[in-house]
Design an enzyme around this catalytic site. Structure first.
Site, short mmCIF file in Angstrom:
data_model
loop_
_atom_site.label_atom_id
_atom_site.label_comp_id
_atom_site.label_asym_id
_atom_site.label_seq_id
_atom_site.Cartn_x
_atom_site.Cartn_y
_atom_site.Cartn_z
N ASP A 187 0.84 -1.20 0.00
CA ASP A 187 0.00 0.00 0.00
C ASP A 187 0.88 1.25 0.00
O ASP A 187 2.04 1.19 0.39
CB ASP A 187 -0.88 0.02 1.26
CG ASP A 187 -1.82 -1.17 1.29
OD1 ASP A 187 -2.15 -1.68 0.21
OD2 ASP A 187 -2.20 -1.58 2.40
N1 URA Z 1 -1.14 -6.15 3.46
C1 URA Z 1 -1.67 -4.92 3.56
O1 URA Z 1 -2.75 -4.73 4.11
N2 URA Z 1 -0.96 -3.90 3.03
C2 URA Z 1 0.24 -4.04 2.44
O2 URA Z 1 0.83 -3.06 1.98
C3 URA Z 1 0.77 -5.35 2.35
C4 URA Z 1 0.06 -6.39 2.87
#
Ligand code: URA
Length: 231
Positions: free
Chosen positions: A101
């Site tokens: 993310d």
């Molecule tokens: N899981 C998530 O919720 N976000 C990430 O960036 C990676 C794994």
């Protein structure tokens, strides 16, 4: 693809001429004479006909230490992307072997080899990923068992693979998951009424983010690392 078909498709020589050139030892694949037109080649094979280089395509495998604020995408009109951090001539041909993310940090693998990245991202391959997580609320010890049993995701109608939760401090843990579903870590903590405040990917399979790799920088994977996901 077959070598003879690759050569014929170029349209510069007839099938008969290609057969002759092959038999005459004028075709090289990856710097070795190849006389068998049935030999299969791929997009990263180096192919020469006489002195002429017909195809040379470098396979690129990179590890990036992603900073917060960069999108795990190749282009975006609004936000900087991880590709903006890659100073490499083939940067626009790269894709990500698993996303993070925008606010998340840590290890991202990039490549132009789709077969290789599929081995990392395909849930069935069960390549583990370890995240350092901080949370809004204290992490209860029951969470360890709940994550080990798997969390049901109604949207995908599936239960996550057993995950390993190692509680480091009341609001801090290492979580190892074997797949990489959309927002998986955040959704798992959400399912137990908690909220992820920060997320940092420390490792993918055997790769651990190098301490020596500063935030925002990348390095090339070595041959042994690349080959791990070929095995
Ligand atoms: N899981 C998530 O919720 N976000 C990430 O960036 C990676 C794994």
């Amino acid at each position: 693809m077959r070598l003879d078909r690759f050569l014929i498709r170029r349209g510069t020589h007839s099938t008969k001429e290609i057969t002759y050139l092959l038999a005459d030892g004028q075709v090289k694949v990856d710097d070795r004479i190849e006389t068998n037109g049935l030999q299969s080649i791929h997009r990263f094979s180096k192919i020469q006909l006489g002195e002429e280089l017909l195809q040379e395509y470098e396979a690129v495998y990179l590890m990036l230490h992603k900073p917060a604020g960069y999108l795990s995408a190749t282009t975006d009109p609004q936000h900087p992307t991880v590709i903006d951090l890659i100073d490499h001539p083939l940067r626009h041909e790269l894709h990500l072997a698993g996303r993070l993310d925008r606010a998340s940090t840590g290890m991202i693998l990039l490549t132009n080899d789709g077969k290789w990245s599929k081995r990392i991202t395909e849930p069935a391959e069960k390549i583990s990923k370890t995240y350092h997580v901080t949370t809004r609320d204290p992490i209860s010890h029951e969470t360890v068992g709940i994550f080990a049993n798997g969390i049901y995701f109604a949207y995908e109608d599936l239960t996550t693979q057993p995950a390993l939760l190692d509680i480091l401090a009341p609001h801090e843990a290492l979580l190892t998951i074997q797949e990489g579903r959309y927002h998986q870590v955040k959704r798992m903590f959400h399912a137990v009424g908690n909220q992820v405040l920060s997320l940092h990917r420390k490792s993918i399979g055997p790769f651990v983010l190098d301490d020596s790799l500063p935030v925002g920088k990348f390095r090339h994977l070595n041959k042994a690392e690349v080959n791990f996901f070929r095995a």
